[in-house]
Design a protein around this motif. Structure first.
Motif, short mmCIF file in Angstrom:
data_model
loop_
_atom_site.label_atom_id
_atom_site.label_comp_id
_atom_site.label_asym_id
_atom_site.label_seq_id
_atom_site.Cartn_x
_atom_site.Cartn_y
_atom_site.Cartn_z
N ASP A 549 0.83 -1.20 0.00
CA ASP A 549 0.00 0.00 0.00
C ASP A 549 0.87 1.26 0.00
OD1 ASP A 549 -2.17 -1.67 0.09
OD2 ASP A 549 -2.52 -1.42 2.25
N PHE A 550 2.02 1.18 0.65
CA PHE A 550 2.95 2.32 0.65
C PHE A 550 3.36 2.66 -0.78
CE2 PHE A 550 7.37 3.66 0.32
CZ PHE A 550 7.41 4.79 1.14
N TYR A 551 3.80 1.64 -1.53
CA TYR A 551 4.22 1.91 -2.90
C TYR A 551 3.05 2.37 -3.77
CZ TYR A 551 8.81 -0.04 -1.92
OH TYR A 551 10.06 -0.26 -1.41
N ALA A 552 1.87 1.81 -3.53
CA ALA A 552 0.69 2.24 -4.29
C ALA A 552 0.39 3.71 -4.05
CB ALA A 552 -0.51 1.38 -3.92
N ALA A 553 0.53 4.15 -2.79
CA ALA A 553 0.28 5.55 -2.47
C ALA A 553 1.27 6.46 -3.16
CB ALA A 553 0.34 5.76 -0.96
N HIS A 554 2.45 5.91 -3.47
CA HIS A 554 3.48 6.69 -4.14
C HIS A 554 3.49 6.42 -5.65
CE1 HIS A 554 5.53 8.41 -0.58
NE2 HIS A 554 5.08 7.32 0.03
N GLY A 555 2.42 5.88 -6.16
CA GLY A 555 2.23 5.76 -7.59
C GLY A 555 2.87 4.56 -8.25
N ALA A 556 3.28 3.55 -7.48
CA ALA A 556 3.93 2.37 -8.07
C ALA A 556 3.06 1.13 -7.82
CB ALA A 556 5.31 2.16 -7.46
N ARG A 557 2.93 0.32 -8.84
CA ARG A 557 2.13 -0.90 -8.72
C ARG A 557 3.06 -2.10 -8.51
NH1 ARG A 557 -0.22 -4.68 -12.43
NH2 ARG A 557 0.62 -3.51 -14.19
N VAL A 558 2.81 -2.87 -7.45
CA VAL A 558 3.61 -4.05 -7.14
C VAL A 558 2.97 -5.25 -7.82
CG1 VAL A 558 4.48 -5.54 -5.31
CG2 VAL A 558 4.35 -3.06 -4.94
N THR A 559 3.70 -5.88 -8.73
CA THR A 559 3.15 -7.00 -9.51
C THR A 559 3.45 -8.36 -8.91
OG1 THR A 559 5.12 -7.07 -10.91
CG2 THR A 559 3.30 -5.66 -11.64
N ALA A 560 4.38 -8.42 -7.95
CA ALA A 560 4.74 -9.69 -7.33
C ALA A 560 5.26 -9.44 -5.93
CB ALA A 560 5.80 -10.42 -8.16
N PRO A 561 4.92 -10.30 -4.98
CA PRO A 561 5.44 -10.12 -3.62
C PRO A 561 6.91 -10.50 -3.56
CG PRO A 561 4.23 -12.17 -3.76
CD PRO A 561 4.06 -11.49 -5.08
N ALA A 562 7.51 -10.31 -2.38
CA ALA A 562 8.92 -10.64 -2.18
C ALA A 562 9.19 -12.10 -2.50
CB ALA A 562 9.31 -10.34 -0.74
N PHE A 563 10.40 -12.39 -2.93
CA PHE A 563 10.82 -13.75 -3.26
C PHE A 563 10.58 -14.69 -2.08
CE2 PHE A 563 13.67 -17.24 -4.14
CZ PHE A 563 13.75 -17.31 -5.52
N GLU A 564 10.74 -14.16 -0.87
CA GLU A 564 10.55 -14.97 0.33
C GLU A 564 9.10 -15.37 0.52
OE1 GLU A 564 14.29 -12.66 0.79
OE2 GLU A 564 12.26 -12.23 0.07
N ILE A 565 8.18 -14.59 -0.02
CA ILE A 565 6.75 -14.90 0.07
C ILE A 565 6.33 -15.83 -1.05
CG2 ILE A 565 4.43 -13.90 0.12
CD1 ILE A 565 6.19 -13.17 2.53
N LYS A 566 6.83 -15.57 -2.25
CA LYS A 566 6.48 -16.38 -3.41
C LYS A 566 7.69 -16.45 -4.34
CE LYS A 566 3.16 -16.88 -7.20
NZ LYS A 566 2.00 -16.26 -7.90
N PRO A 567 8.45 -17.56 -4.31
CA PRO A 567 9.62 -17.69 -5.18
C PRO A 567 9.26 -17.53 -6.65
CG PRO A 567 9.60 -19.41 -3.52
CD PRO A 567 8.27 -18.73 -3.43
N VAL A 568 10.20 -16.98 -7.40
CA VAL A 568 10.00 -16.71 -8.82
C VAL A 568 10.91 -17.61 -9.63
CG1 VAL A 568 10.13 -14.95 -10.64
CG2 VAL A 568 9.39 -14.32 -8.32
N ALA A 569 10.32 -18.38 -10.54
CA ALA A 569 11.11 -19.29 -11.38
C ALA A 569 12.01 -18.48 -12.30
CB ALA A 569 10.18 -20.18 -12.21
N ASN A 570 13.24 -18.97 -12.48
CA ASN A 570 14.22 -18.38 -13.40
C ASN A 570 14.57 -16.93 -13.07
OD1 ASN A 570 14.16 -20.82 -14.97
ND2 ASN A 570 12.26 -20.09 -15.93
N ALA A 571 14.39 -16.56 -11.83
CA ALA A 571 14.70 -15.18 -11.44
C ALA A 571 16.20 -15.01 -11.25
CB ALA A 571 14.00 -14.85 -10.13
N PRO A 572 16.73 -13.81 -11.52
CA PRO A 572 18.13 -13.54 -11.15
C PRO A 572 18.29 -13.66 -9.64
CG PRO A 572 17.27 -11.85 -12.63
CD PRO A 572 16.10 -12.66 -12.18
N LEU A 573 19.16 -14.56 -9.22
CA LEU A 573 19.37 -14.75 -7.79
C LEU A 573 20.41 -13.78 -7.24
CD1 LEU A 573 19.34 -18.65 -7.64
CD2 LEU A 573 17.44 -17.04 -7.33
N MET A 574 21.23 -13.25 -8.12
CA MET A 574 22.21 -12.22 -7.74
C MET A 574 22.32 -11.22 -8.86
SD MET A 574 25.52 -14.18 -6.14
CE MET A 574 25.49 -15.05 -4.58
#
Length: 639
Positions: A549-574
């Motif tokens: 909600d903080f980012y939304a209030a500042h005009g940014a849309r979050v399309t995915a939660p943190a990796f720790e909440i929902k891992p992302v396949a083939n994501a850059p790990l570093m």
């Protein structure tokens, strides 16, 4: 709020006692973890211990920062908020934060600092965080002097920049490393990094051509910015941070003292600069970074990426401390070794010694006993039979990674910190008066008494000076004692002591009253502070609804939660500025400056194509090289 010109040496505190040692050795501030939610899960402390540290630090106008810089789930966020208020009640001056969810609700009225986990690399990100209410920015370790200066130019004069000047380096941008979470479910963003970057990897091409075996290609040498402190001041850095909340007191004492001396030398020749705390420290030892744990030294990217200079950021053979050279091996005997020490080097029983094998491996042994031998040699008796020291050859350079004599010295009292004061004694018509001042605050005392002449004026004056100067059980030392040259009143020792104690007690009270607590910067309205990026993915590290909600209030849309909440396949790990190709001399941009690379390397291997890193468990990672980015970067993904 501290001025930009008030330089702050910021030291780590594993616990309260280590923090107190840091203060004694010259730290202007210390950062410490609380009972939970610090980015070093193994370095937690009770609030009572933090209160003890704060009370001690505040005697010297030094500050205590609480590292509250992990990510929080929805369930954890109220607990983190409560901890913030409890820490403020315990005397903490600053909260170091990463999770923007905390900003959505009440927080204590103390300074907020944006953690290195916030991944501050651009002026736009820094300005956003400043407007969101942060007073100090812990910028990315990878930033060059020019990049720091560009951020400084965009910030207001009330906002300070903090920069890591010493200690271990993360190979990935802080806050952007997900390898530990992906492989072993230990999140670097939640204080539990497994340090997989310190492991050895085999390196091969995508086609399977082997290039290197068991090299620590992601394990960086340790940061050391000793030679660049003044340049960092000129670039706009005000807070100079030493890494190491898991390090012991010996490390903290030594490294803090080293940088205290270095910063004081700069301040001494530049009158526009000052220290941000009171007091001066004296040491019973000669500080030296080489005597504390280190993996070698690098100044990292302080001068930017230079393709015409050698690239040697990683310690390929070992992630451990090899130590400093102490001598050359002259002979190997059945029970002992003959060693020619370097000039000025004295070895001691219990020293930890290391050597490199012909293959480049670092191995070590303990010196059970040291004895002098003929012709300037020493005889070293290892704790194990010499035939078990595999790979050790005559002529090898012997290094020391544990200096037993230095360790014993550092285990004792090694510093004293005192605040210089001036004591001014005067005589009125029927009383004796004393004023004690540190230059800002002062304490005064007076004793009414019959004024009798002294039998021996010279002895009386000397005795008075000696008694007024007895400040050993306080935080003060007498820089000057002013007594009238024509003093004609006898001052008993009991009266001098009474005056001194009363004036010092009042000075203590006045200094406490004069000490201004830090306050939170007022954020601007969210509608007036748009986030620099309109779309945010998993690497925004949004772990709770309040942060979203903080980012939304500042005009940014979050399309995915943190990796720790929902891992992302083939994501850059570093995501790194460090480059495996450059480290292995396979960087195409370096060929012009180092044409000998072409003499030893197949030209096809110099194309900036991905490389495969394989660990001892057989897990494979793809290193991709983004040479067209400015600056160029490397990303690591799981194959």
């Amino acid at each position: 709020m501290l001025k930009l010109s008030a330089l702050e040496l910021l030291s780590p505190a594993r616990d309260a006692q280590t923090g107190i040692a840091a203060i004694d050795h010259g730290a202007d501030a210390v950062y410490i973890g609380g009972p939970a939610f610090g980015a070093r899960a193994a370095a937690g402390n009770t609030l009572d211990e933090i209160a003890r540290l704060a009370e001690y630090a505040h005697r010297y106008d030094a500050r205590v920062f609480l590292a509250l810089n992990t990510l929080f789930t929805n369930e954890e966020l109220p607990l983190a908020r409560k901890l913030a208020f409890d820490a403020a009640d315990a005397g903490v001056d600053v909260l170091i934060l990463q999770d923007m969810g905390l900003l959505a609700g009440p927080l204590p009225d103390i300074e907020l600092h944006a953690s290195t986990q916030c991944d501050i690399r651009t002026p736009e990100k820094a300005v956003f965080l400043e407007k969101a209410g942060f007073s100090q920015m812990v910028v990315a370790r990878e930033l060059s002097l020019d990049e720091v200066a560009r951020i400084r130019a965009r910030l207001s004069p009330e906002t300070r920049i903090e920069y890591f000047i010493h200690g271990a380096l993360c190979v990935s941008y802080s806050g952007q490393c997900y390898m530990s979470e992906a492989l072993v479910h230990r999140s670097a963003n939640r204080g539990a990094c497994a340090q997989l970057c310190r492991l050895p990897y085999d390196v091969s091409t995508e086609a399977g051509v082997p290039l290197y075996k068991k090299k620590h290609v992601l394990s960086l040498r340790d940061n050391n910015q000793t030679e660049h402190l003044e340049a960092l001041v000129d670039a706009g850095v005000s807070s100079f941070k030493i890494e190491g909340r898991l390090k012991d007191a010996s490390y903290v004492k030594n490294i803090t003292a080293w940088y205290r001396n270095a910063l004081d030398a700069i301040i001494a020749r530049r009158p526009e600069l000052s220290r941000s705390s009171a007091g001066r420290s004296t040491f019973t030892f000669e500080p030296s970074p080489e005597k504390s744990f280190n993996r070698g030294r690098t100044d990292y990217f302080i001068d930017g990426r230079k393709f015409d200079a050698p690239y040697d950021l990683a310690e390929l053979e070992t992630p451990k401390a090899a130590g400093a050279p102490v001598g050359i091996l002259r002979a190997i005997e059945p029970k002992s070794l003959l060693l020619k020490p370097r000039d000025g080097v004295t070895l001691a029983n219990g020293d930890g010694l290391t050597y490199r094998t012909a293959e480049g491996d670092v191995r070590g042994f303990s010196a059970n006993r040291i004895e002098p031998a003929a012709k300037g040699l020493v005889r070293v008796y290892p704790r194990e039979a010499t035939e078990r020291l595999s790979g050790l050859l005559v002529g090898a350079t012997i290094l020391r990674n544990r200096d037993q004599a230095f360790s014993k010295l550092m285990a004792g009292d090694t510093a004293r910190r005192r605040i210089p004061v001036t004591l001014a004694f005067t005589v009125t018509e029927d009383a004796l008066d004393l004023v004690v001042t540190d230059g800002t605050s002062c304490g005064a005392a007076s004793v009414a008494m019959e004024l009798d002449p002294p039998a021996n004026p010279e002895k009386n004056r000397a005795s008075l000076a000696a008694n007024l100067g007895k400040l050993g059980d306080t935080v003060y030392e007498a820089a000057d004692i002013l007594i009238p040259e024509d003093l004609d009143v006898f001052v008993p020792a009991s009266i001098a002591n009474q005056l001194r104690r009363a004036a010092v007690e009042e000075l203590d009270r006045e200094r406490i009253l004069a000490r201004r607590g830090t306050s939170r910067k007022t954020p601007v309205a969210a509608s007036e502070n748009p986030y620099p990026e309109p779309i945010l993915g998993f690497n925004a590290n949004v772990a709770n609804d309040a942060a979203r909600d903080f980012y939304a209030a500042h005009g940014a849309r979050v399309t995915a939660p943190a990796f720790e909440i929902k891992p992302v396949a083939n994501a850059p790990l570093m995501t790194c500025r460090h480059c495996v190709r450059a480290q292995l001399k396979l960087c195409p941009k370096m060929v012009k400056a180092f044409p000998e690379i072409l003499e030893k390397t197949d030209r096809a291997l110099l194309r900036p194509e991905p490389l495969i890193l394989t660990n001892s468990a057989g897990e494979r990672f793809r290193a991709e090289f983004h040479c067209r980015r400015s600056p160029c970067e490397m990303t690591i993904t799981k194959c």
